[in-house]
Design an enzyme around this catalytic site. Structure first.
Site, PDB file in Angstrom:
ATOM      1  N   CYS A   1       0.761  -1.243   0.000  1.00 21.26           N
ATOM      2  CA  CYS A   1       0.000   0.000   0.000  1.00 21.26           C
ATOM      3  C   CYS A   1       0.798   1.303   0.000  1.00 21.26           C
ATOM      4  O   CYS A   1       0.460   2.217  -0.738  1.00 21.26           O
ATOM      5  CB  CYS A   1      -0.987  -0.001   1.155  1.00 21.26           C
TER       6      CYS A   1
ATOM      7  N   HIS B   1      -1.146   6.324   5.525  1.00 16.21           N
ATOM      8  CA  HIS B   1      -0.050   5.343   5.462  1.00 16.21           C
ATOM      9  C   HIS B   1       1.111   5.791   4.566  1.00 16.21           C
ATOM     10  O   HIS B   1       1.679   4.999   3.821  1.00 16.21           O
ATOM     11  CB  HIS B   1      -0.555   3.981   5.009  1.00 16.21           C
TER      12      HIS B   1
END
Length: 459
Positions: free
Chosen positions: A66, A121
């Protein structure tokens, strides 16, 4: 009179600038949506979005995990050029440098109000021991809603939330569910900003493991034919439906918890579309739905593709991608041309006519495909760089890859061997052609190494 004309011109400009809603699921595999062939999960809103819009069949993530994907989305660059090639741990010193001009920063200069709902993130977290952090507010987002300030792995989906313990409960009922909360925050963001152009990044935490659905929806899927099963783990011997890892959450096929999470995402998409129509914004809003990397093969498959999250096989990097914009995007269309998520930045720049200084981009605009999915784009290669110190716990190995036309080469850094596939003939990558075509292997490997040198990729 002058003031009136000025206000009129500003109003016309605002109407010409499309709103943009980018909806990102986490770890959602290529074959999880009904419009991509799934017959167990229930995704009516997303399937309708595909029917009314355009479905892409060769849209790639810039990485099989990710953080690199998100770095490419925000900057329009290869992750290897940025230096973020793996997911960032909570204590990581590395983060997306504020020297890059991110997509929301550029849109802000164009008059857009920007917001992120959910997962970022792209930084370590000071609250987890990282020496510094750069969270979304430092990268151009006016509103940062239910976003994490600790790690996201193994994070709870029910309130209170491990990844951000400061989030206050808002929704009625004893058990607030984060995906419901994100959907509500997205709807309220649209309501608040309906009079101005906006960019909304709805970044879901679902369906990242630990997969954990709302009990009433999980029961619905558990009762369906061919539902996958698994016992509760030792950490949840009483099978508490609100505690991590209840029964069914580790099912490897037709996982009822994954299906339940996806259903709530789908309900949110349906609610967003309804609100846009109610507000009269649907004709001036581009909605995109996609995923950041392939699904985890411990709880799903990425059929008909091989592999999943953490691998450079197609199942790790080829994603579902749907674009919807009534009157602007050809309905019920399918586009098979290869694209990648670093193409989003230049595409949205062209759509919004955004100007301003930014880093040279690695992606290209695909606005022309919205009008005609058969439009020819400039020929180019696609590259991936995924160096690892040790194999990923999901099976991924240290490797690099190149796609050139229908040919794809994977070069494994750990043992040096290479695999060659013809994706037109073999999209499931079942037949390695490297022995049969050594010259093609050499040509592609030379191009891959030249690219690695250009972007300063190391392994």
């Amino acid at each position: 009179m002058i003031i009136f004309l000025l206000l009129l011109s500003l109003c016309i400009k605002a109407q010409q600038q499309p709103n943009i809603i980018y909806i990102l699921a986490d770890d959602l595999g290529y074959g999880e949506l009904g419009s991509y062939g799934n017959t167990f999960n229930e995704t009516p809103a997303l399937d309708r979005l595909a029917k009314e819009g355009m479905r892409f069949t060769s849209f790639y993530a810039a990485a099989p995990v990710c953080s690199p994907y998100r770095a490419a989305l925000m900057t329009g660059l290869y992750p290897a050029r940025i230096g973020i090639t793996d997911y960032l741990r909570p204590r990581a010193a590395q983060h997306l440098d504020t020297g890059y001009v991110t997509l929301p920063e550029l849109l802000k200069k164009q008059g857009y109000h920007t917001g992120i709902v959910g997962k970022w993130h792209l930084s370590g977290y000071v609250k987890e021991g990282a020496p510094e952090e750069t969270l979304p507010d430092q990268h151009g987002f006016d509103e940062v809603l239910v976003s994490e300030n600790r790690g996201i792995g193994e994070g709870t989906y029910f309130y209170p939330y491990d990844f951000n313990r400061e989030i206050a409960k808002r929704l009625p009922g004893a058990q607030e569910y984060i995906t419901d909360r994100q959907n509500q925050e997205a709807l309220e963001f649209i309501q608040r900003n309906r009079e101005q152009p906006f960019f909304l990044f709805l970044s879901h935490y679902a369906t990242h493991t630990t997969v954990h659905g709302k009990p009433e929806i999980v029961r619905h899927f558990q009762q369906k034919k061919d539902a996958g099963t698994s016992p509760p783990t030792k950490g949840n011997p009483g099978n508490d439906p609100y505690k991590k890892w209840p029964a069914g959450s580790k099912a490897t096929h037709n996982n009822p918890h994954l299906a339940a999470q996806l259903k709530v995402i789908d309900e949110g998409v349906g609610a967003i579309v309804r609100l846009l129509k109610e507000l009269g914004l649907d004709q001036n809003t581009l909605v995109i739905f996609t995923s950041d990397n392939g699904g985890e093969t411990t709880i799903t498959t990425n059929t008909p593709l091989r592999g999943g999250k953490s691998t450079l096989y197609e199942g790790g990097v080829r994603e579902p991608f749907i674009a919807w914009w009534p009157g602007k995007i050809k309905p019920a269309a399918v586009c098979s041309q290869p694209l990648a998520n670093y193409d989003i930045y230049p595409t949205l720049l062209e759509l919004t006519r955004a100007t301003g200084r930014h880093q040279p981009l690695d992606g290209i605009s695909f606005v022309s495909l919205f009008r005609d999915p058969q439009t020819t784009l400039p020929a180019r290669n696609f590259y991936w760089h995924y160096p690892l110190d040790k194999p990923h716990f999901l099976g991924g190995r240290s490797a690099g890859s190149i796609r050139s036309g229908s040919w794809k080469l994977i070069s494994f850094f750990d043992d040096g061997h290479k695999e060659l596939y013809n994706l037109d003939q073999d999209p499931g990558e079942q037949t390695d052609l490297s022995v049969r075509y050594p010259d093609r292997v050499a040509t592609l490997d030379t191009a891959l190494q030249a690219w690695q040198k250009e972007v300063n990729a190391t392994h």
